[in-house]
Structures are given as structure tokens and as C-alpha cells.
Scaffold this motif. Structure first.
Motif, short mmCIF file in Angstrom:
data_model
loop_
_atom_site.label_atom_id
_atom_site.label_comp_id
_atom_site.label_asym_id
_atom_site.label_seq_id
_atom_site.Cartn_x
_atom_site.Cartn_y
_atom_site.Cartn_z
N ASP A 1 -49.62 59.08 -54.82
CA ASP A 1 -49.98 59.94 -55.94
C ASP A 1 -50.62 59.07 -57.01
O ASP A 1 -50.12 57.98 -57.30
CB ASP A 1 -48.70 60.61 -56.47
N LYS B 1 -54.67 67.77 -54.88
CA LYS B 1 -53.59 68.75 -55.03
C LYS B 1 -54.18 70.04 -55.56
O LYS B 1 -55.09 69.99 -56.36
CB LYS B 1 -52.58 68.24 -56.06
N MET C 1 -51.30 59.97 -60.27
CA MET C 1 -50.75 60.19 -61.60
C MET C 1 -49.25 59.93 -61.59
O MET C 1 -48.45 60.78 -61.23
CB MET C 1 -51.01 61.64 -62.02
N GLU D 1 -44.53 59.33 -55.03
CA GLU D 1 -44.72 60.62 -55.71
C GLU D 1 -43.60 60.81 -56.72
O GLU D 1 -42.43 60.63 -56.40
CB GLU D 1 -44.71 61.74 -54.65
N ASP D 2 -43.98 61.12 -57.96
CA ASP D 2 -42.96 61.25 -59.00
C ASP D 2 -42.41 62.68 -59.13
O ASP D 2 -41.37 62.88 -59.74
CB ASP D 2 -43.49 60.78 -60.35
N GLU D 3 -43.13 63.65 -58.56
CA GLU D 3 -42.62 65.03 -58.66
C GLU D 3 -41.65 65.28 -57.51
O GLU D 3 -42.03 65.26 -56.34
CB GLU D 3 -43.77 66.02 -58.61
CA CA Z 1 -47.69 62.76 -60.26
#
Ligand code: CA
Length: 230
Positions: free
Chosen positions: A54, A106, A56, A10-12
Motif C-alpha cells: 500500500d 483501490k 499510503m 497495509e495499514d487498513e
Molecule cells: Ca493506506
């Protein structure tokens, strides 16, 4: 008991921390990566019990990560739950066809996510029924060998393709199956079913299931799922 391990991609940062906190509290050992490249490198070393991915991501995106992990024999068997944003249905279809197990859109509630994780971890221990094995689920019995479907012990007439599709879905209750996966599952029999024709077959199956038509759920933009037994 040995802790089950979950690898979160997950990048967030906020979501990643929230997941780490909640999953740890649930008793899972959590590892993380914020980038696809890192995930592809780390996951074969960690060999987690499950991957939360994730879709994206900057750089190598979730689908590419999924493809790479499913290609690697070391990681191909690790279940993947994709985390998706609204409007990513076509990516969900692609991911399921690459071998991802499930997806969650999400924003999700932690409670729902944890329930999904438990289900996917549990499922792995129960391989799907053999192609010709009879299945009993809810009040339905499907016996491909005898070409027989019974609802509350009463026979219901079905065509070969209807029975095969019903058997395929019912052998993996709770799993979302794309049309392509359904076609693949029954390919090689004496009849041909196309993507589009799957929808027609489902209409036929539901009609024959009558009041139990809702055992087959439509997952909009993605495919179909047989209702899990509670
Ligand atoms: Ca993302």
C-alpha cells in the motif's frame, strides 16, 4: 509444491484481513505488516516471493518502503505490486521508476488482484529479451539486429528510435513502462529521445502498426504498456 509467499503491507485493518483471507485461500503463505518501518525490518528476514505494498501508509510511506527494499541487495529482486488510491499517478510513476513491478488501484476486485499476482510471479521466471534479440509476439516480429519489423511477415518501415521503443515495450508485455524508463532503455544509442518525445514516437509507431496500434496501450498519467499475448 512449495507455497509461494506474499508479504502484505497495509495499514487498513479491514483490507488487510480481507487480503489475508483471500490470499491464504488461494494457497499463498501470507505475512503482513501495518507499518512501513515494520515492513522494511521484516521483509529482509522473510524474503517473500512477492510484496503487496500500500502506498499510503502512516510514517514511512509506501514509496520509501519501496526505495529501501530496492536498495537492499537481499530484497531488490522481490517483485512489488503497489496498491494505490485514486489520484496517485505521480506516485505510481515514481514507484515504477524505483523498481516496483506493477500497481493496482483501490478499490480492486480480488479476482483482478489475484490475476495480477499470478502474472507478476510468472514474469519473474522469464527474463526480458536481450537488447538485440528478436521478438515474436502476436503477429509481429521485431529484429533489432537486422533493423526489421514484420507484421504477418510483411516488412514495416520504422526509424531506429521507433524500433527500439517498440522492442523495449514488446520485450516486457503487460508491464507498464514510464516515459523515463523508455528513455533510459534506449539511451546511449546514436540518438537522443526526451520524455516528451516518447509520446511523439509512440504516435509514429502506432501509425505504422495500423490496425495493430492498440498493441501499445496508454496507461493514463503513468506511461505505456505492450499488450500481453492471451
Ligand atoms: Ca493506506
Amino acid at each position: 509444491m512449495i507455497k509461494k509467499s506474499i508479504f502484505v503491507v497495509e495499514d487498513e485493518e479491514d483490507i488487510l484481513e480481507l487480503l489475508r483471507y483471500n490470499l491464504t485461500r488461494e494457497g499463498y503463505a501470507v505475512s503482513t505488516a501495518a507499518k512501513g518501518e515494520e515492513a522494511v525490518k521484516e521483509i529482509p528476514r522473510k524474503l517473500p516471493d512477492l510484496i503487496l505494498l500500500d502506498l499510503m501508509l502512516p510514517g514511512l510511506d509506501g514509496l520509501e518502503v519501496c526505495r529501501a527494499l530496492k536498495k537492499n541487495p537481499k530484497t531488490a529482486g522481490i517483485p512489488i505490486i503497489m496498491v494505490t488510491a485514486k489520484g496517485e499517478e505521480s506516485d505510481v510513476v515514481a514507484g515504477l521508476e524505483l523498481g516496483a513491478d506493477d500497481y493496482i488501484p483501490k478499490p480492486f476486485s480480488m479476482k483482478v488482484l489475484i490475476a495480477r499476482i499470478r502474472t507478476v510471479l510468472r514474469r519473474k521466471r522469464e527474463p526480458a529479451a536481450e537488447k538485440n534479440a528478436s521478438i515474436r509476439i502476436h503477429d509481429i516480429e521485431i529484429n533489432p539486429g537486422r533493423h526489421e519489423v514484420l507484421i504477418q511477415n510483411e516488412p514495416v518501415e520504422m526509424t531506429f528510435s521507433e524500433l527500439r521503443i517498440l522492442h523495449f515495450l514488446a520485450s516486457r508485455p503487460g508491464w507498464v513502462m514510464t516515459r523515463e524508463q523508455i528513455v533510459d532503455a534506449i539511451r546511449g544509442e546514436d540518438y537522443a529521445v526526451t520524455d516528451r518525445a516518447v509520446d511523439v514516437q509512440i504516435v509514429g509507431i502506432r501509425r505504422k502498426l495500423g490496425p495493430r496500434a492498440d498493441y501499445i496501450e496508454t496507461v493514463r498519467g503513468v506511461g505505456y504498456r505492450f499488450k500481453e499475448q492471451e
